[in-house]
Scaffold this active site. Structure first.
Site, mmCIF file in Angstrom:
data_model
loop_
_atom_site.group_PDB
_atom_site.id
_atom_site.type_symbol
_atom_site.label_atom_id
_atom_site.label_comp_id
_atom_site.label_asym_id
_atom_site.label_seq_id
_atom_site.Cartn_x
_atom_site.Cartn_y
_atom_site.Cartn_z
ATOM 1 N N ALA A 87 0.837 -1.200 0.000
ATOM 2 C CA ALA A 87 0.000 0.000 0.000
ATOM 3 C C ALA A 87 0.870 1.247 0.000
ATOM 4 C CB ALA A 87 -0.928 0.013 1.210
ATOM 5 N N ASP A 88 0.331 2.305 -0.586
ATOM 6 C CA ASP A 88 1.013 3.589 -0.549
ATOM 7 C C ASP A 88 -0.029 4.701 -0.613
ATOM 8 O OD1 ASP A 88 3.993 4.614 -0.782
ATOM 9 O OD2 ASP A 88 2.724 5.990 -1.912
#
Length: 207
Positions: A87-88
Site C-alpha cells: 500500500a502507498d
C-alpha cells in the site's frame, strides 16, 4: 482460505519465524497506522518492510503513483506462497503530488497550499496471493479550514514529517478538517472496507 488460529494482536518475531511456511498474510509496509487498520480486518498477519526504489515514473498522476508504489512493494516480498499486501498513500493538490516533508520549511509550504481549500488523498493497494491478485486505489477529498494561524505551532511537532502532505488526520491535524468526502480510513493510510471485500473475493478471508 487461510485458517490461522492466532491470538488477537500483533504476533511476536518468534511466532513469525515459526509460521513463515504457513501461508501468512504479510503487510508490506512499516507504517504503524496501516498495521492498526489491518487489525480491523484480521489479527493474523505479520509486517515486513519492502526495500524498493520509490521514485515515480515521469508524469505519473496521483492514482498511477500509488498503484505503482503499492505494486512494487508487494512484488518485492511475493514468494508465491503467502498473501502480500502492498500500500502507498499520497496527498494531491490538483495533480501535484505532495510527499513527506523533509523539514519545517517544506511542511509549512505544503500546509499553506492545503489551507482553506480542498485536496485529495489517494491510497493504492496491491494484493498478491497464490489464488490471484488485485490492485486498486481509493480517493478521498478533504477540505481544510483556514489553518494559517495554526501552521507554525503544528510544524514544530513531530507529526508532519513521516506523513504525506505534512499532516496526520488521526492526530492534531483533525482540527484542520472542515469536511471529508469519501473513506476516512483511506486518508489514514488503508481503505479498510474495500480491502476486506477484495481479500474475501480472493478467498483469503471468509465473508
Amino acid at each position: 482460505m487461510l485458517t490461522l488460529n492466532l491470538p488477537a494482536g500483533f504476533i511476536t518475531e518468534k511466532r513469525v519465524n515459526e509460521r513463515l511456511e504457513n501461508n501468512m498474510i504479510i503487510l508490506a509496509s512499516k507504517s504503524p497506522r496501516r498495521r492498526e487498520l489491518l487489525k480491523l480486518i484480521t489479527p493474523d498477519f505479520i509486517v515486513k518492510s519492502a526495500d524498493v526504489d520509490e521514485s515515480l515514473p515521469p508524469g505519473a498522476t496521483p492514482a498511477q503513483a500509488v498503484l505503482h508504489l503499492s505494486e512494487i512493494k508487494a512484488r518485492e516480498l511475493f514468494n508465491g506462497r503467502d498473501c502480500i499486501i502492498g500500500a502507498d498513500t499520497v496527498v494531491a493538490f490538483g495533480n501535484r503530488i505532495l510527499g513527506k516533508p523533509k523539514n519545517e520549511s517544506e511542511a509549512g509550504a505544503m500546509l499553506k497550499m492545503l489551507s482553506a481549500g480542498q485536496h485529495s488523498v489517494y491510497t493504492g493497494v496491491t494484493v498478491l496471493c497464490p489464488a490471484g491478485s488485485k490492485s486498486f486505489f481509493c480517493e478521498t477529498k478533504v477540505t481544510f479550514y483556514d489553518i494559517s494561524a495554526m501552521i507554525g505551532d503544528y510544524i514544530k511537532t513531530d507529526e508532519p514529517y513521516d506523513k504525506a502532505g505534512a499532516y496526520g488526520i488521526q492526530g492534531r491535524a483533525a482540527l484542520f478538517v472542515e469536511k471529508i468526502d469519501g473513506d476516512y480510513n483511506n486518508v489514514v493510510g488503508l481503505p479498510v472496507s474495500r480491502l476486506y471485500k477484495e481479500l474475501c473475493s480472493l478467498g483469503v478471508l471468509g465473508v
